[in-house]
Design an enzyme around this catalytic site. Sequence first.
Site, mmCIF file in Angstrom:
data_model
loop_
_atom_site.group_PDB
_atom_site.id
_atom_site.type_symbol
_atom_site.label_atom_id
_atom_site.label_comp_id
_atom_site.label_asym_id
_atom_site.label_seq_id
_atom_site.Cartn_x
_atom_site.Cartn_y
_atom_site.Cartn_z
ATOM 1 N N HIS A 56 0.832 -1.205 0.000
ATOM 2 C CA HIS A 56 0.000 0.000 0.000
ATOM 3 C C HIS A 56 0.868 1.258 0.000
ATOM 4 O O HIS A 56 1.221 1.792 1.057
ATOM 5 C CB HIS A 56 -0.895 -0.036 1.249
ATOM 6 C CG HIS A 56 -2.024 0.945 1.223
ATOM 7 N ND1 HIS A 56 -3.274 0.642 1.690
ATOM 8 C CD2 HIS A 56 -2.094 2.233 0.808
ATOM 9 C CE1 HIS A 56 -4.069 1.694 1.567
ATOM 10 N NE2 HIS A 56 -3.362 2.675 1.027
ATOM 11 N N LEU A 59 2.497 6.591 -4.805
ATOM 12 C CA LEU A 59 3.649 7.192 -5.485
ATOM 13 C C LEU A 59 3.286 8.474 -6.226
ATOM 14 O O LEU A 59 4.161 9.187 -6.707
ATOM 15 C CB LEU A 59 4.271 6.180 -6.450
ATOM 16 C CG LEU A 59 4.892 4.935 -5.786
ATOM 17 C CD1 LEU A 59 5.477 3.998 -6.837
ATOM 18 C CD2 LEU A 59 5.966 5.332 -4.772
ATOM 19 N N ASN A 90 -4.976 5.930 -7.059
ATOM 20 C CA ASN A 90 -5.610 7.259 -7.017
ATOM 21 C C ASN A 90 -4.671 8.356 -7.509
ATOM 22 O O ASN A 90 -4.351 9.310 -6.811
ATOM 23 C CB ASN A 90 -6.155 7.569 -5.622
ATOM 24 C CG ASN A 90 -5.093 7.542 -4.537
ATOM 25 O OD1 ASN A 90 -4.028 6.964 -4.715
ATOM 26 N ND2 ASN A 90 -5.389 8.173 -3.407
ATOM 27 N N ASP A 150 -8.700 2.701 -3.223
ATOM 28 C CA ASP A 150 -8.203 3.287 -1.975
ATOM 29 C C ASP A 150 -8.188 4.808 -2.001
ATOM 30 O O ASP A 150 -7.810 5.430 -2.987
ATOM 31 C CB ASP A 150 -6.790 2.792 -1.666
ATOM 32 C CG ASP A 150 -6.284 3.353 -0.355
ATOM 33 O OD1 ASP A 150 -6.865 3.039 0.687
ATOM 34 O OD2 ASP A 150 -5.327 4.157 -0.383
ATOM 35 N N HIS A 177 -10.902 -0.121 0.906
ATOM 36 C CA HIS A 177 -10.767 1.004 1.835
ATOM 37 C C HIS A 177 -12.112 1.083 2.562
ATOM 38 O O HIS A 177 -13.089 1.592 2.018
ATOM 39 C CB HIS A 177 -10.474 2.275 1.049
ATOM 40 C CG HIS A 177 -10.493 3.541 1.849
ATOM 41 N ND1 HIS A 177 -9.367 4.287 2.076
ATOM 42 C CD2 HIS A 177 -11.506 4.193 2.489
ATOM 43 C CE1 HIS A 177 -9.685 5.354 2.806
ATOM 44 N NE2 HIS A 177 -10.985 5.309 3.066
ATOM 45 N N HIS A 230 -5.552 -0.898 5.650
ATOM 46 C CA HIS A 230 -5.340 -0.097 6.876
ATOM 47 C C HIS A 230 -6.420 -0.275 7.952
ATOM 48 O O HIS A 230 -7.076 0.678 8.368
ATOM 49 C CB HIS A 230 -5.153 1.393 6.536
ATOM 50 C CG HIS A 230 -6.084 1.963 5.513
ATOM 51 N ND1 HIS A 230 -7.447 1.777 5.518
ATOM 52 C CD2 HIS A 230 -5.827 2.743 4.422
ATOM 53 C CE1 HIS A 230 -7.993 2.411 4.503
ATOM 54 N NE2 HIS A 230 -7.021 3.001 3.822
ATOM 55 N N ASP A 303 0.871 2.575 3.772
ATOM 56 C CA ASP A 303 -0.044 3.632 3.337
ATOM 57 C C ASP A 303 0.723 4.952 3.209
ATOM 58 O O ASP A 303 0.233 6.025 3.583
ATOM 59 C CB ASP A 303 -1.248 3.790 4.278
ATOM 60 C CG ASP A 303 -2.356 4.655 3.678
ATOM 61 O OD1 ASP A 303 -2.284 4.964 2.472
ATOM 62 O OD2 ASP A 303 -3.286 5.042 4.413
#
Length: 428
Positions: A56, A59, A90, A150, A177, A230, A303
Amino acid sequence: MSKIIIRGARVLGGEPQDVLIDGETVAEVGTGIDAPGATVIEAAGQILLPGLVDLHTHLREPGREDSETVLTGTKAAAVGGFTAVHAMANTFPVADTAGVVEQVWRLGKESGYCDVQPVGAVTVGLEGKKLAELGAMHDSAAGVKVFSDDGKCVDDAVIMRRALEYVKAFDGVVAQHAQEPRLTEGAQMNEGIVSAELGLGGWPAVAEESIIARDVLLAAHVGSRVHICHLSTAGSVEIVRWAKSKGWNVTAEVTPHHLLLTDELVRTYNPVYKVNPPLRTEADVLALREALADGTIDCVATDHAPHPHEDKDCEWAAAAMGMVGLETALSVVQQTMVDTGLLDWAGVADRMSFRPAAIGRLEGHGRPVSAGEPANLTLVDPAYRGAVDPAGFASRSRNTPYEGRELPGRVTHTFLRGRATVVDGKLA
């Protein structure tokens, strides 16, 4: 490529051994190894782990290169001991087509500091209305196996069911998520005593737990794989534990910050502590640690969520949610899990390499440190103690919640298929 001998390292925390790297592979593991002309790394007292794998990572490229790029993000990953990261979808444009995931995959190949496995979006534009090109992304050069919206929840049960059914055909996984959007409208932090005292909009645990409960039931119904991103509450732990007791194909991750930090920090109103899901209570933190120790939670995932200075240096309500985490993850896990006796170093290798690689179906990573295996390796000095200084980060962003905090352990060397990406704690 030359030969390298790592001398006297404790492989997975065991007895001191020598490890010979020849080219891209581990050639030999034992004692008294000698190879003429080999570079020798004296590693007495250090721990040798398989290269870490992050399920997770954000970048940010394409579209938000002001906060991170594939190059800077993979540099940060290498410094943190990671040899592979999963890049979340995303971005701008969203990674919802074969073209975008292939772009990210190729940028990862060019960067060379760690392997980059793109994550594909579940729905077009992360809008939750229409399935993205799941099959085309899987069949692309990027070979996508993990799909996630996510940052947003796939809140439509029919869409989630269809996604689970679709990825089952190629042994893919949907990473959810878990955030019921109606229950978190205007939410700014964990709902509880602190939010009531501060007058900030509360983010109830049930917003996470209700989605997890629904999705483990859906995964069981269609016989597919679901992964919970998460996970942050004690109640979520109990739901995942129950689902696993049924034999359902459910996995879960926890972030380093949810293993250490609590919502009491929000009293400072410092936006560096603003994150999604929010920091929870001390009871939640302890439940998450126990669940990671007993295997209910499968793995640690960073994350890693970089943001430019202006998105965090503002009032709480306007600030972006997220924290950088690649360069501090292993230290936080050492402090919360190893130094507390909850996990040994073999357990760390399992939760930060073996299991995340297995969940992502990632070949060549999460492998044993033994002869014939790819030389994806991380060497850690567990005796090191030092204060976190974000000015020295390889990441383009500095939004760490640990600035000035003393953390244990330091990655001294990282090897990607036998090539040193980090030497003596510095990028090679």
